[in-house]
Scaffold this active site. Structure first.
Site, mmCIF file in Angstrom:
data_model
loop_
_atom_site.group_PDB
_atom_site.id
_atom_site.type_symbol
_atom_site.label_atom_id
_atom_site.label_comp_id
_atom_site.label_asym_id
_atom_site.label_seq_id
_atom_site.Cartn_x
_atom_site.Cartn_y
_atom_site.Cartn_z
ATOM 1 C CD1 TRP A 5 0.419 4.541 0.813
ATOM 2 C CD2 TRP A 5 0.481 5.646 -1.131
ATOM 3 N NE1 TRP A 5 -0.849 4.572 0.305
ATOM 4 C CE2 TRP A 5 -0.843 5.245 -0.878
ATOM 5 C CE3 TRP A 5 0.757 6.350 -2.299
ATOM 6 C CZ2 TRP A 5 -1.894 5.540 -1.749
ATOM 7 C CZ3 TRP A 5 -0.291 6.640 -3.166
ATOM 8 C CH2 TRP A 5 -1.597 6.241 -2.896
ATOM 9 N NE ARG A 25 -9.170 7.691 1.593
ATOM 10 C CZ ARG A 25 -9.352 9.010 1.533
ATOM 11 N NH1 ARG A 25 -10.220 9.527 0.675
ATOM 12 N NH2 ARG A 25 -8.682 9.810 2.344
ATOM 13 C CG ASP A 26 -10.553 3.964 3.791
ATOM 14 O OD1 ASP A 26 -9.976 3.515 2.785
ATOM 15 O OD2 ASP A 26 -10.203 5.012 4.368
ATOM 16 C CG ASP A 74 -4.768 2.209 5.996
ATOM 17 O OD1 ASP A 74 -3.822 2.909 6.390
ATOM 18 O OD2 ASP A 74 -5.705 2.639 5.304
HETATM 19 C C1 FRU Z 1 -5.475 5.681 5.402
HETATM 20 C C2 FRU Z 1 -5.615 5.672 3.895
HETATM 21 C C3 FRU Z 1 -6.989 5.193 3.486
HETATM 22 C C4 FRU Z 1 -6.748 4.643 2.117
HETATM 23 C C5 FRU Z 1 -5.384 4.047 2.240
HETATM 24 C C6 FRU Z 1 -4.567 4.130 1.000
HETATM 25 O O1 FRU Z 1 -4.164 5.591 5.818
HETATM 26 O O2 FRU Z 1 -5.363 6.942 3.372
HETATM 27 O O3 FRU Z 1 -7.982 6.183 3.538
HETATM 28 O O4 FRU Z 1 -7.697 3.683 1.761
HETATM 29 O O5 FRU Z 1 -4.726 4.747 3.275
HETATM 30 O O6 FRU Z 1 -3.366 3.433 1.137
#
Ligand code: FRU
Length: 635
Positions: A229, A333-334, A205
């Site tokens: 990731w 989150r986010d 992101d």
């Molecule tokens: C979206 C996500 C978010 C999270 C991040 C982790 O792609 O899953 O919800 O914060 O990626 O990398």
């Protein structure tokens, strides 16, 4: 210097020329109703070639014409074998398109000489996700010249990716598969040339998009230690023009509250948090500490934290009082934060769980009060929340709430409650548009709402980095016959990259006769206007891929994805950005977009207009070649 040509050399040159001009020999294009004189056993291949994607399969793309071998007949569980008649090897290369599972010997295409497998190939997929796209492969078969051979296509796998796709098997003097260049850095074969990628390793992101003192900051979910990731950290880059990026050291690193998941950043103009020092304002990052995602954070929940910088984003200090928002629900989150001027409060949109998003309020970014929970069907993760003017209606503004997949609801927000107008709407229909976020603190004199997406899921074979961002787009709210809609178009700064240009005007398009632009380029910014006339399909061939408008269905397609699009006064307008690993299509000035990853062949550089099933008119076609942002002279 004089060079003398000896008779022997001349003969050799003539021989080479003759070889270079030998036509290809097609072994199979699988365009017929049946497999013809190929032998079929088992059920996986059906009784004849497939016509593209089969039921319950991800969209299959990259094949030529209408038919291909697709052993997904009956799903992954079925097995079978397809064997060619005998042929004589008569060129140096056997080229073919291949996709599907990567199970050597079980989902494979083999070359058999004297009863032995002498060459073998598989698709690229050995894990969930992946792509159903066929890519070119080439076998050097010089050593078998003049020998009898057969091709067999095998599907003996019954689990995940237990199928194989093949098309266009040709003997040729030219190799079709790409030579992959893994250096120099920023000019590798699959390094996007005007899209952001990390220098090395993984990104997902975009995070903390904020403008301050002439710089657009782009933080990003980053694994500093791996190509996949993990170890989530905020990577960092800045740009003065949204086009050229400077990579900076990582900004925010994991700690004992968790690894650093997505979030946003704001300039604290009024110093509400008290972090400002001297003449610099504080930039405050609001992020998720993903507890339990590392050894150091074992047993911790997901919470929201802040960090600040008082040196234009160059160094970051985590707030001693973290977390600023305790765990609320699920893997919440986010956080995306916006200043609500009328109430002089910060508003945070936060993903909670399932399809639920929360709105929270704070006077100082340090203490937060829960205002509301909003369900957005089919949506999750990475909310964004902002207000925008309605184009052509002076003084009218709407609030917009978006989710990671870019779907959005418009509505009213009074500082405590958001009232959506209706269910989520969609602007992008491509396969690779996710985790969208817009810039905070764009100066009023500019006034744009600028969005970047993660182009999730592309593949970058043998590259030192993984994944890319979309090209930044300006969002606008415009009135349409269906009501108010969000439009997205590339930011105007792209024009800084434009080089040579070619154009065509008022050309008649007839079936079977593509009309090419008199220019070749790897990187393109294309503008076109098409009148479908009585054609069934009209569109552009772009570096070997097709952008097609189906006049009857009223849909725009590219790379296996389709968006609804009504003509305006009988015409369709297209804007297309083409980089080494992506095609972004914008229909009717951004009413819809198709954001897609693809590995383009470096040899395919042409753009042409076409019509099928009737005659159409090419009102105009303008193609600008673009310069790489990584070349020194462009800085
Ligand atoms: C979206 C996500 C978010 C999270 C991040 C982790 O792609 O899953 O919800 O914060 O990626 O990398």
């Amino acid at each position: 210097m004089n060079v003398r040509l000896f008779p022997g050399m001349l003969a050799c040159l003539l021989h080479l020329l003759a070889i270079a001009q030998r036509p290809d020999i097609l072994l199979a294009d699988f365009e017929g109703e049946t497999y013809g004189d190929w032998t079929v056993t088992g059920t996986a291949f059906g009784i004849g070639p497939a016509r593209g994607t089969l039921p319950n399969q991800m969209p299959v793309s990259g094949f030529r014409g209408r038919g291909l071998v697709n052993s997904y007949v009956g799903g992954d569980g079925s097995t079978g074998r397809l064997v060619s008649p005998e042929f004589t090897v008569a060129r140096r290369w056997i080229n073919f398109l291949i996709g599907g599972g990567m199970h050597p010997g079980q989902t494979s295409m083999n070359l058999i000489v004297d009863g032995a497998v002498v060459r073998t190939a598989t698709g690229p997929n050995d894990r969930p996700g992946g792509t159903e796209r066929l890519e070119w492969a080439s076998w050097d078969v010089a050593e078998f010249d003049g020998r009898k051979a057969r091709i067999e296509i095998v599907d003996e796998a019954t689990g995940g990716w237990g199928h194989i796709n093949v098309d266009e098997i040709t003997m040729s003097d030219e190799k079709m598969a790409e030579e992959i260049r893994t250096e120099p850095l920023f000019d590798e074969s699959y390094r996007p040339q005007f899209h952001f990628t990390p220098m090395r390793n993984w990104t997902n992101d975009p995070n903390g998009l904020v403008y301050y003192k002439g710089e657009y900051h782009l933080f990003f979910q980053h694994n500093p230690f791996g190509i996949e990731w993990g170890n989530m950290t905020w990577g960092h880059a800045v740009s003065r023009d949204l086009v050229h990026w400077e990579h900076l050291p990582n900004a925010i690193e994991p700690d004992n509250l968790g690894t650093i998941f997505s979030g946003s950043a704001v300039v604290d103009h009024e110093n509400t948090a008290g972090f400002a020092a001297g003449r610099e304002k504080a930039i405050v990052a609001i992020y998720t500490a993903a507890g339990g995602t590392s050894e150091a954070s074992k047993g911790q929940p997901f919470t929201q934290c802040i960090a600040y910088s008082v040196d234009r984003g160059r160094t970051w200090t985590k707030y001693a009082g973290n977390p600023v928002l305790a765990h609320v629900a699920g893997d919440n989150r986010d956080p995306k934060v916006v200043w609500h001027a009328p109430s002089r409060r910060w508003i945070m949109a936060l993903y909670l769980k399932d399809n639920d998003f929360g709105l929270f309020r704070s006077p100082d970014l340090k203490s937060w009060e829960h205002l509301q929970t909003i369900a957005m069907p089919d949506c999750a993760e990475c909310p964004d929340f902002f207000d925008m003017p309605v184009q052509g209606k002076p003084g009218v503004r709407r609030w917009v709430l978006t989710a990671a997949n870019g779907r959005y609801v418009m509505g009213d927000f009074d500082g405590t409650h958001f009232t959506p107008d209706g269910p989520p709407l969609q602007v992008d229909y491509g396969a690779n548009y996710y985790a969208v976020q817009t810039y905070s603190d764009i100066p009023k004199s500019d006034g744009r709402r600028i969005q970047i997406a993660w182009m999730n899921g592309g593949s970058y074979p043998r590259m030192p980095f993984n994944q890319q961002m979309s090209f930044p787009c300006t969002l606008t709210l415009r009135q349409t016959p269906d009501g108010l809609r969000l439009f997205r178009m590339p930011v105007r700064e792209i024009s800084r990259l434009r080089g040579e240009c070619a154009s065509l005007r008022n050309s008649r398009l007839t079936p079977g006769k593509d009309v090419p632009l008199p220019l070749q380029s790897e990187l393109w910014d294309i503008e076109a206007e098409l009148d479908p006339g009585d054609a069934a399909v009209v569109g552009l061939r772009v570096r070997g891929e097709t952008v097609a408008y189906d006049a009857k269905a009223r849909t725009l397609s590219c790379l296996g994805r389709t968006a609804p699009l009504e003509p305006i006064r009988g015409r369709i307008r297209l804007r297309i950005l083409v980089d080494r690993t992506s095609i972004e299509v914008f229909g009717n000035d951004g009413r819809v977009s198709l954001t897609s990853c693809v590995l383009l062949r470096s040899k395919d550089r042409a753009v042409a207009a076409f019509a099928e099933g009737g005659n159409a008119k090419l009102v105009s076609l303008v193609g600008h070649s673009l310069r790489s942002v990584w070349k020194r002279q462009d800085r």
